[in-house]
Design a protein around this motif. Structure first.
Motif, PDB file in Angstrom:
ATOM      1  N   LYS A   1      42.103  18.451  85.056  1.00 58.06           N
ATOM      2  CA  LYS A   1      42.312  17.026  84.779  1.00 58.06           C
ATOM      3  C   LYS A   1      41.020  16.205  84.868  1.00 58.06           C
ATOM      4  O   LYS A   1      40.746  15.381  83.969  1.00 58.06           O
TER       5      LYS A   1
ATOM      6  N   LEU B   1      39.007  16.202  81.682  1.00 58.71           N
ATOM      7  CA  LEU B   1      39.532  15.355  80.604  1.00 58.71           C
ATOM      8  C   LEU B   1      39.262  13.880  80.871  1.00 58.71           C
ATOM      9  O   LEU B   1      39.174  13.072  79.946  1.00 58.71           O
TER      10      LEU B   1
ATOM     11  N   GLU C   1      36.501  12.634  82.256  1.00 54.27           N
ATOM     12  CA  GLU C   1      35.098  12.262  82.127  1.00 54.27           C
ATOM     13  C   GLU C   1      34.834  11.482  80.843  1.00 54.27           C
ATOM     14  O   GLU C   1      34.132  10.476  80.845  1.00 54.27           O
ATOM     15  N   GLN C   2      35.359  11.977  79.730  1.00 53.56           N
ATOM     16  CA  GLN C   2      35.246  11.263  78.454  1.00 53.56           C
ATOM     17  C   GLN C   2      36.668  11.171  77.864  1.00 53.56           C
ATOM     18  O   GLN C   2      37.019  11.961  76.989  1.00 53.56           O
ATOM     19  N   PRO C   3      37.481  10.235  78.357  1.00 49.89           N
ATOM     20  CA  PRO C   3      38.896  10.229  77.980  1.00 49.89           C
ATOM     21  C   PRO C   3      39.139  10.055  76.477  1.00 49.89           C
ATOM     22  O   PRO C   3      40.146  10.520  75.962  1.00 49.89           O
TER      23      PRO C   3
ATOM     24  N   ASP D   1      37.051  11.224  74.119  1.00 49.28           N
ATOM     25  CA  ASP D   1      36.483  12.380  73.415  1.00 49.28           C
ATOM     26  C   ASP D   1      36.418  13.562  74.385  1.00 49.28           C
ATOM     27  O   ASP D   1      35.331  14.061  74.720  1.00 49.28           O
ATOM     28  N   PRO D   2      37.581  14.037  74.856  1.00 47.43           N
ATOM     29  CA  PRO D   2      37.594  15.094  75.874  1.00 47.43           C
ATOM     30  C   PRO D   2      37.190  16.447  75.292  1.00 47.43           C
ATOM     31  O   PRO D   2      37.224  16.647  74.078  1.00 47.43           O
TER      32      PRO D   2
ATOM     33  N   LEU E   1      36.969  23.558  77.867  1.00 42.54           N
ATOM     34  CA  LEU E   1      37.624  23.448  79.175  1.00 42.54           C
ATOM     35  C   LEU E   1      37.679  24.810  79.864  1.00 42.54           C
ATOM     36  O   LEU E   1      37.429  24.926  81.078  1.00 42.54           O
TER      37      LEU E   1
ATOM     38  N   HIS F   1      43.073  19.898  70.683  1.00 45.14           N
ATOM     39  CA  HIS F   1      42.564  18.608  71.159  1.00 45.14           C
ATOM     40  C   HIS F   1      43.639  17.960  72.029  1.00 45.14           C
ATOM     41  O   HIS F   1      44.549  17.293  71.525  1.00 45.14           O
TER      42      HIS F   1
ATOM     43  N   TYR G   1      44.584  15.246  74.902  1.00 52.23           N
ATOM     44  CA  TYR G   1      44.116  13.997  75.504  1.00 52.23           C
ATOM     45  C   TYR G   1      45.062  13.624  76.639  1.00 52.23           C
ATOM     46  O   TYR G   1      46.273  13.882  76.580  1.00 52.23           O
TER      47      TYR G   1
END
Length: 638
Positions: A517, A520, A522-524, A526-527, A533, A564, A566
Motif C-alpha cells: 500500500k 501506491l 507515493e505517487q497516487p 501515477d502508481p 510493485l 494499473h 490505483y
C-alpha cells in the motif's frame, strides 16, 4: 365547419355556392372565360353577428376528370361533403369517383344537392331521386337530399338551414378537437401581399396556432414566425383545427413554401419517406393491386409518386383491406391516422385509400407475425390500447410517440401514465419489459460473481453490454439507480455488485497488502505497475497481481487498466478533478487533466478512458463530458 363540394363537371357546384354565400369562387380569368372550375375556390358565411360567431366555410373543387388531383387537395380536412348531382344527367362518372374519394378519405357525413330541377319534368326528378341511394351506395345513401334550382333559388333555403344547423352542432366538437395535438396546416395556396409578405392558406388539421408562434415548414424544415393570421376569412389572434386559415409568415420568401407543404408546430419531427398503413382497394377497381405497384399518392394537398408493397398478402383484391408498406419518391410530413388516396401511375383512376399507422417502420422484419399483429392493433384499437400493444412489442421513444401520433408533450405523458409505462431517459417500457430488464441485470451480476469471484463486480458500461447493448447508456443508468435505491444492488466505487458479494482479506493477505500500500501512496496519480510493485516488494509478479485483484474486490484499489491498480481514494480524487474541469471549461481534456495530476499525457488519457468506460464521463472527440455524480463519493456516502 368546412363544407367541400363534390360532383361531375357542369352540375352546378360553383353556382350553388354562389347562391348560398353570394360569392363566385371562380377567381381565375380562365375559369370565368371557360365556365369551369380549375383551381380550388373558397367562400365563407358568418352564422351570426360578431367577431366570435361561428363561420360556415365552403371549398369548391373542380369537377373535370383532369383536375381530380385538385379536388383531392380540397377534400382534405373537410367536415361535411356537399355532393352535387344534376337532375338532368343523374349520377355521372365523376360523381362516382368523387364519392369514392370521399369514402377513402373517411368523410362520412354530408348532404346531396339535386340541382337543375327546373330543367326536368317532375317524373324525371322523381326517377333520379329514387335511384340516388342505389346509385351512390353508403354512406351517401343515408345523406339528406335537397332538390333545388340555382337559377330560381327554389329549395336553396332548405339546404342553407340544414347546413347552418350542422355548423352549430359542429362548433362545440371543433372547440374540443382544437385542443388535441400540435398545430398542423396543409398548405393549398401561397402568395405575397405588398407590405405584408408571404401568406399561406390551408385547412388546420390539428391543434391551435397563435400570432407570434414559431412554426416549421415541412418537409424542407424551414422555420418561420406567424406575424398575423386570418381564420375563416376574418382577422384573428388564433386559428384552430377545422378552420381555414391564412398565415402571414415572417422569415420566409414566396419560394420557400409551396402547395403540398405542411406548416406545423416546431415540436413535431414527423418527416418520413416510408410508412406502413392500412389500405383499402376501391370496389370500383376491376383488378387486384399487385406488389410494388407504382402509384400517385395524395396526402393533404401533396401529390407525389410512390410504390406499394403488400405486407400480409401477395396482392389486394377489389374492396379488400390490407397492410402495406409505402415508399415515397420524396419525404412527407406524416402522422398516425392521416388519410391518403392512391391513383394509378398515369393519374387517371382512383385506386385506393388508406390510413397511416407507423411513419418510422423497421427496415427488416416487416412481415414478421409480431409486426403484422402490432400494425393491426394500431389500426383497430383506440390510442391507449394501441399504445399498450406498441410498448409490449418494443421500447417506445417518448419524442417519437409525440411526433408520430401528433401529441403534445403533456398528452404523450398522460397516455404513457395510462398505459402504466416506465419512462427512463426518454424511452418508455411496458411494465413487464422493464421488470425483465431488472431481472436480467441481477442475473448478469450473479453470473459474473460466480465466474470472477476475485472481482468487486461489473463496470456499468460492461454491464450494459451484457444486459442490453442496444439501449442508451442513460436508460441503464436509471435502471441501476432504481436497483440501488431498492438495495438490490450495491455500488463499490466504479463497480456494481449484488449486496451479498463481499470479500475479506485473509490475515496473511492483509499483511502483504499493508507492505504494498505505501508504494501506491507515493505517487497516487501515477502508481507503479504490477511488475514494478513485485520488484520493489521482492514478491513474485503473479502473486502480486492475484493479491491486488482480491484487494480490488474488497474495494481498496481499483483496476484502471491492465496491471494499473490505483488506490480507490485516488480514483475518487481524480474524478473530482474531472468534475472541476467540466465546471470550468465545459469538458475535461487530456492536456489540462495531465497538468492537474502531474503525470504524462499517456497516463492521463488512460485514466480518462477508464472514466468513459465506467460511465462517469462520455467522450465526444477530445472532450470528456461529465455524465453523473462521482460514483466513488456516492458509494462512500452510502
Amino acid at each position: 365547419m368546412l363544407i367541400g363540394t363534390a360532383g361531375h363537371i357542369d352540375h352546378g357546384k360553383t353556382s350553388l355556392i354562389g347562391r348560398l354565400t353570394g360569392r363566385n369562387t371562380d377567381r381565375l380569368p380562365e375559369e370565368r372565360k371557360r365556365g369551369i372550375s380549375i383551381e380550388l375556390g373558397y367562400a365563407y358565411v358568418p352564422l351570426a353577428e360578431g367577431a366570435s360567431a361561428p363561420v360556415l366555410g365552403f371549398i369548391d373543387v373542380p369537377g373535370h376528370e383532369k383536375f381530380v388531383h385538385t379536388m383531392l387537395a380540397g377534400a382534405t380536412g373537410i367536415d361535411r361533403a356537399l355532393l352535387v348531382v344534376a337532375a338532368d344527367d343523374g349520377v355521372m362518372p365523376q360523381t362516382e369517383e368523387h364519392l369514392d374519394i370521399l369514402r377513402l378519405l373517411g368523410v362520412s357525413h354530408g348532404a346531396i344537392a339535386l340541382t337543375k330541377i327546373d330543367a326536368v319534368s317532375p317524373e324525371r326528378l322523381a326517377e333520379v331521386r329514387a335511384g340516388l341511394g342505389a346509385a351512390l351506395g353508403a354512406p351517401a345513401s343515408g345523406w339528406p337530399v335537397f332538390a333545388l334550382s340555382n337559377l330560381s333559388g327554389e329549395g336553396v333555403d332548405a339546404l342553407d338551414h340544414w347546413l347552418r344547423q350542422e355548423a352549430r352542432q359542429q362548433a362545440q366538437a371543433q372547440a374540443e378537437r382544437a385542443d388535441d395535438g400540435e398545430f398542423r396546416l396543409a398548405v393549398d395556396r401561397v402568395f405575397t401581399l405588398g407590405g405584408v409578405g408571404t401568406v399561406v392558406t390551408g385547412t388546420v388539421h390539428a391543434g391551435r396556432v397563435r400570432v407570434g408562434d414559431e412554426v416549421i415548414v415541412q418537409p424542407a424544415g424551414r422555420r418561420a414566425r406567424v406575424r398575423s393570421l386570418h381564420a375563416q376569412d376574418r382577422p384573428a389572434e388564433q386559428g384552430r383545427a377545422g378552420q381555414r386559415c391564412a398565415l402571414n409568415l415572417a422569415g420566409l420568401s414566396r419560394d420557400d413554401v409551396a402547395r403540398g407543404d405542411w406548416v406545423q408546430a416546431a415540436a413535431l419531427a414527423n418527416v418520413s419517406a416510408r410508412f406502413d398503413a392500412m389500405l383499402r382497394l376501391s370496389s370500383r377497381e376491376a383488378k387486384a393491386l399487385a406488389q410494388w405497384s407504382n402509384v400517385h399518392l395524395h396526402h393533404g394537398t401533396r401529390d407525389l409518386l410512390a410504390r406499394v408493397a403488400v405486407l400480409d398478402a401477395e396482392r389486394i383484391e377489389p374492396g379488400e383491406e390490407r397492410l402495406v408498406s409505402i415508399t415515397l419518391d420524396t419525404p412527407l410530413a406524416l402522422c398516425r391516422g392521416d388519410r391518403f388516396v392512391l391513383r394509378d401511375a398515369s393519374a387517371r383512376r382512383t385506386l385506393a385509400g388508406g390510413e397511416v399507422l407507423d411513419i418510422a417502420p423497421p427496415v427488416r422484419g416487416k412481415r414478421r407475425p409480431e409486426r403484422l399483429a402490432l400494425l393491426n392493433a394500431l389500426h383497430q384499437r383506440p390510442g391507449a390500447a394501441a399504445l399498450r400493444d406498441w410498448l409490449a412489442a418494443e421500447p417506445v421513444p417518448v419524442a417519437r410517440l409525440a411526433s408520430d401520433w401528433n401529441l403534445r408533450a403533456d398528452e404523450a405523458h398522460a397516455a404513457l401514465r395510462y398505459a402504466e409505462a416506465r419512462v427512463a431517459a426518454g424511452l418508455a417500457f411496458a411494465p413487464a419489459r422493464w421488470q425483465a430488464l431488472r431481472q436480467r441485470t441481477l442475473e448478469a451480476l450473479a453470473a459474473t460473481h460466480e465466474r470472477e469471484p476475485e472481482m468487486p463486480g461489473l463496470e456499468q458500461n460492461r454491464l450494459r453490454r451484457i444486459v442490453a447493448p442496444a439501449l442508451p447508456a442513460d436508460v441503464i443508468a436509471e435502471l441501476i439507480d432504481e436497483l440501488l435505491a431498492a438495495a438490490t444492488l450495491a455500488r463499490r466505487g466504479a463497480f456494481l455488485a449484488l449486496p451479498a458479494h463481499k470479500a475479506e482479506l485473509a490475515r496473511d493477505e492483509r499483511v502483504q497488502w499493508e507492505k504494498l500500500k505505501p508504494l501506491l501512496m507515493e505517487q497516487p496519480y501515477d502508481p507503479p505497475r504490477v511488475r514494478d510493485l513485485a520488484r520493489a516488494a521482492a514478491l513474485a509478479e503473479p502473486a502480486v497481481r492475484a493479491l491486488l485483484k482480491r484487494v480490488a474486490r474488497v474495494g481498496e484499489v481499483t483496476l484502471v487498466a491492465h496491471d494499473h491498480f490505483y488506490l480507490t481514494d485516488a480514483v475518487a480524487r481524480m474524478a473530482d478533478i474531472v468534475a472541476e474541469l467540466n465546471a470550468q471549461h465545459g469538458a475535461a481534456r487530456a492536456a489540462e487533466f495531465r497538468d492537474r495530476i502531474g503525470t504524462g499525457r499517456k497516463v492521463a488519457i488512460l485514466i480518462l478512458e477508464f472514466y468513459d468506460r465506467v460511465g462517469y464521463t462520455r467522450r465526444v472527440r477530445d472532450d470528456h463530458l461529465l455524465r453523473r455524480g462521482n460514483p466513488w463519493r456516492d458509494a462512500a456516502a452510502a
